[in-house]
Design a protein around this motif. Structure first.
Motif, PDB file in Angstrom:
ATOM      1  N   THR A 268       0.858  -1.182   0.000  1.00 59.70           N
ATOM      2  CA  THR A 268       0.000   0.000   0.000  1.00 59.70           C
ATOM      3  C   THR A 268       0.892   1.229   0.000  1.00 59.70           C
ATOM      4  O   THR A 268       2.023   1.188   0.514  1.00 59.70           O
ATOM      5  CB  THR A 268      -0.929   0.034   1.232  1.00 59.70           C
ATOM      6  OG1 THR A 268      -1.586   1.306   1.287  1.00 59.70           O
ATOM      7  CG2 THR A 268      -0.164  -0.163   2.516  1.00 59.70           C
ATOM      8  N   ARG A 269       0.411   2.311  -0.580  1.00 57.72           N
ATOM      9  CA  ARG A 269       1.198   3.550  -0.633  1.00 57.72           C
ATOM     10  C   ARG A 269       1.106   4.342   0.662  1.00 57.72           C
ATOM     11  O   ARG A 269       1.766   5.362   0.815  1.00 57.72           O
ATOM     12  CB  ARG A 269       0.722   4.418  -1.791  1.00 57.72           C
ATOM     13  CG  ARG A 269       1.194   3.984  -3.147  1.00 57.72           C
ATOM     14  CD  ARG A 269       2.711   4.090  -3.296  1.00 57.72           C
ATOM     15  NE  ARG A 269       3.220   5.427  -3.055  1.00 57.72           N
ATOM     16  CZ  ARG A 269       4.501   5.734  -2.946  1.00 57.72           C
ATOM     17  NH1 ARG A 269       5.411   4.777  -3.011  1.00 57.72           N
ATOM     18  NH2 ARG A 269       4.889   6.969  -2.740  1.00 57.72           N
ATOM     19  N   LYS A 270       0.304   3.884   1.601  1.00 68.47           N
ATOM     20  CA  LYS A 270       0.195   4.565   2.895  1.00 68.47           C
ATOM     21  C   LYS A 270       1.066   3.850   3.921  1.00 68.47           C
ATOM     22  O   LYS A 270       1.384   2.664   3.785  1.00 68.47           O
ATOM     23  CB  LYS A 270      -1.253   4.548   3.393  1.00 68.47           C
ATOM     24  CG  LYS A 270      -2.253   5.241   2.474  1.00 68.47           C
ATOM     25  CD  LYS A 270      -2.293   6.723   2.746  1.00 68.47           C
ATOM     26  CE  LYS A 270      -3.448   7.365   1.976  1.00 68.47           C
ATOM     27  NZ  LYS A 270      -3.556   8.806   2.239  1.00 68.47           N
ATOM     28  N   THR A 271       1.436   4.561   4.975  1.00 71.65           N
ATOM     29  CA  THR A 271       2.122   3.934   6.097  1.00 71.65           C
ATOM     30  C   THR A 271       1.710   4.620   7.388  1.00 71.65           C
ATOM     31  O   THR A 271       1.345   5.811   7.391  1.00 71.65           O
ATOM     32  CB  THR A 271       3.654   3.973   5.915  1.00 71.65           C
ATOM     33  OG1 THR A 271       4.265   3.105   6.879  1.00 71.65           O
ATOM     34  CG2 THR A 271       4.214   5.376   6.088  1.00 71.65           C
ATOM     35  N   VAL A 272       1.736   3.852   8.483  1.00 77.36           N
ATOM     36  CA  VAL A 272       1.335   4.362   9.798  1.00 77.36           C
ATOM     37  C   VAL A 272       2.523   4.248  10.742  1.00 77.36           C
ATOM     38  O   VAL A 272       3.154   3.189  10.841  1.00 77.36           O
ATOM     39  CB  VAL A 272       0.147   3.556  10.381  1.00 77.36           C
ATOM     40  CG1 VAL A 272      -0.228   4.098  11.764  1.00 77.36           C
ATOM     41  CG2 VAL A 272      -1.048   3.617   9.440  1.00 77.36           C
ATOM     42  N   ILE A 273       2.824   5.362  11.413  1.00 79.53           N
ATOM     43  CA  ILE A 273       3.887   5.333  12.415  1.00 79.53           C
ATOM     44  C   ILE A 273       3.308   5.686  13.785  1.00 79.53           C
ATOM     45  O   ILE A 273       2.212   6.251  13.892  1.00 79.53           O
ATOM     46  CB  ILE A 273       5.045   6.296  12.075  1.00 79.53           C
ATOM     47  CG1 ILE A 273       4.586   7.766  12.180  1.00 79.53           C
ATOM     48  CG2 ILE A 273       5.623   5.992  10.705  1.00 79.53           C
ATOM     49  CD1 ILE A 273       5.729   8.765  12.225  1.00 79.53           C
TER      50      ILE A 273
END
Length: 380
Positions: free
Chosen positions: A306-311
């Motif tokens: 996916t082109r999103k990421t969660v930090i």
């Protein structure tokens, strides 16, 4: 209706409920204050499919084959080896501090000299607590110990615990060693993995049994009354003569009559980025430069396209009763003495069993608490 009541639906409570229901074929009631099962191991998928650990990263690692095999009943595992970097003097270097880290932070000639001295003093593969290394008389090893202490350990510890390292129980400080090895993995246990469908699915599978009744959004004091003076327990007004398995805060069980047991808590800040990855490793520690201690990027732990990421950024804080989540017991001599006062009074009721980090005021890793719960069940 119930011979067993379990307070808390984290690993301690869920393992015991599952064993009671499946092995003993007894009915068990699980009471959970939150609106979900899984305790601090609870995770969920974002709309982009990323598995996020709501209460901070949980990495399963163990040398207990029986624990690993037991959990196989409730999940498929994906092999996962955890890597951590530390932001030291403007560079991201392997943590725990190891022989590879030497060459990242020092000139090659100095790094080689320090490596030779470490290998002449310690066996390869040994983990040396930093406070032990500081006691060395050799000037080069003392220099290394002071460097690691100042750059890696001291300020991180101060942020995490709001205490000097010397004032913390060795059980805690030993968790941050100098590793005499070139193995960059954070853990060296035989079994290292993450559940393929996340941790929450493990708890769903554990508690999915006709003998288990689950009450969410319920403070145990809404349905239970414990009369310590007369040594009786009441459930919904009726005397309860079965076993009460308690995994919550032991001081809350006794209405804080001797005072509050101290904990450290966390302010968790999640951020979403429109990019494939935010950082090079699952976790990057920031010992010195920022108010947060570390950044976790969950796509490294549970890979997904996916082109999103969660930090997640973690800001340690003092635990405020009633408003914060108690994450880490603060191990000092005084706090252990206070815990023992509570424990002695609770143990006067033979049908109350204390299990878990909060009930036993002890730092348990996930595998440790599963092991502990299985041992308690064996005693039952």
């Amino acid at each position: 209706m119930f011979n067993y009541i379990v307070i808390g639906a984290g690993f301690a409570g869920s393992v015991l409920a599952e064993r009671i229901a499946n092995v003993l074929n007894e009915k068990v009631l699980v009471i959970e204050k939150r609106n979900h099962i899984g305790g601090n191991c609870y995770d969920y998928r974002t709309k982009d499919g990323i598995i996020v650990h709501k209460y901070g990263p949980h990495l399963f690692h163990t040398n207990y084959k029986d624990v690993f095999d037991y959990l196989l009943n409730f999940t498929e595992w994906d092999i996962y080896h955890h890597y951590v970097l530390g932001f030291i003097d403007g560079k991201k270097v392997p943590i725990p501090f190891n022989l590879n880290t030497l060459y990242e932070v020092f000139p090659p000639s100095l790094a080689k000299k320090l490596e030779e001295k470490l290998l002449s003093k310690y066996k390869y593969g040994v983990k040396v607590p930093i406070l032990e290394l500081k006691k060395e008389n050799d000037k080069d090893l003392k220099f290394l110990a002071e460097f690691v202490y100042e750059k890696v350990f001291k300020n991180y510890t101060a942020k995490q615990w709001n205490m000097r390292p010397e004032d913390i129980d060795p059980e805690v400080t030993a968790r941050v060693p100098v590793y005499i090895s070139k193995d960059n993995r954070y853990f060296t246990d035989k079994y290292q993995a993450v559940p393929r469908d996340g941790y929450t699915k493990i708890f769903e599978n554990m508690l999915n049994h006709p003998n288990i009744k689950l009450m969410l959004n319920t403070d145990f004091k809404e349905v239970l009354k414990i009369d310590f003076e007369n040594k009786k327990i009441y459930f919904l007004g009726q005397e309860f003569k079965g076993k009460l398995i308690f995994t919550g805060m032991i001081d809350e069980l006794l209405d804080f009559k001797y005072g509050f047991l101290p904990y450290r808590s966390l302010n968790l800040k999640f951020e979403i980025y429109d990019k494939e990855y935010f950082q090079e490793a699952p976790v990057v520690n920031y010992p010195n430069n920022y108010d947060f201690t570390r950044i976790t990027e969950f796509k490294h732990i549970h890979p997904i396209e996916t082109r999103k990421t969660v930090i997640l950024k973690e800001f340690p804080k003092t635990y405020s009763p009633g408003t914060d989540i108690p994450y880490y017991p603060v191990f000092t001599k005084e706090n252990r003495e206070l815990y023992n006062k509570y424990k002695e009074e609770v143990q006067q009721l033979e049908n109350i069993i204390l299990v878990g980090r909060l009930a036993e005021y002890k730092y348990y890793d996930m595998d440790d608490i599963v092991k502990r719960a299985l041992e308690v069940f064996g005693e039952l």
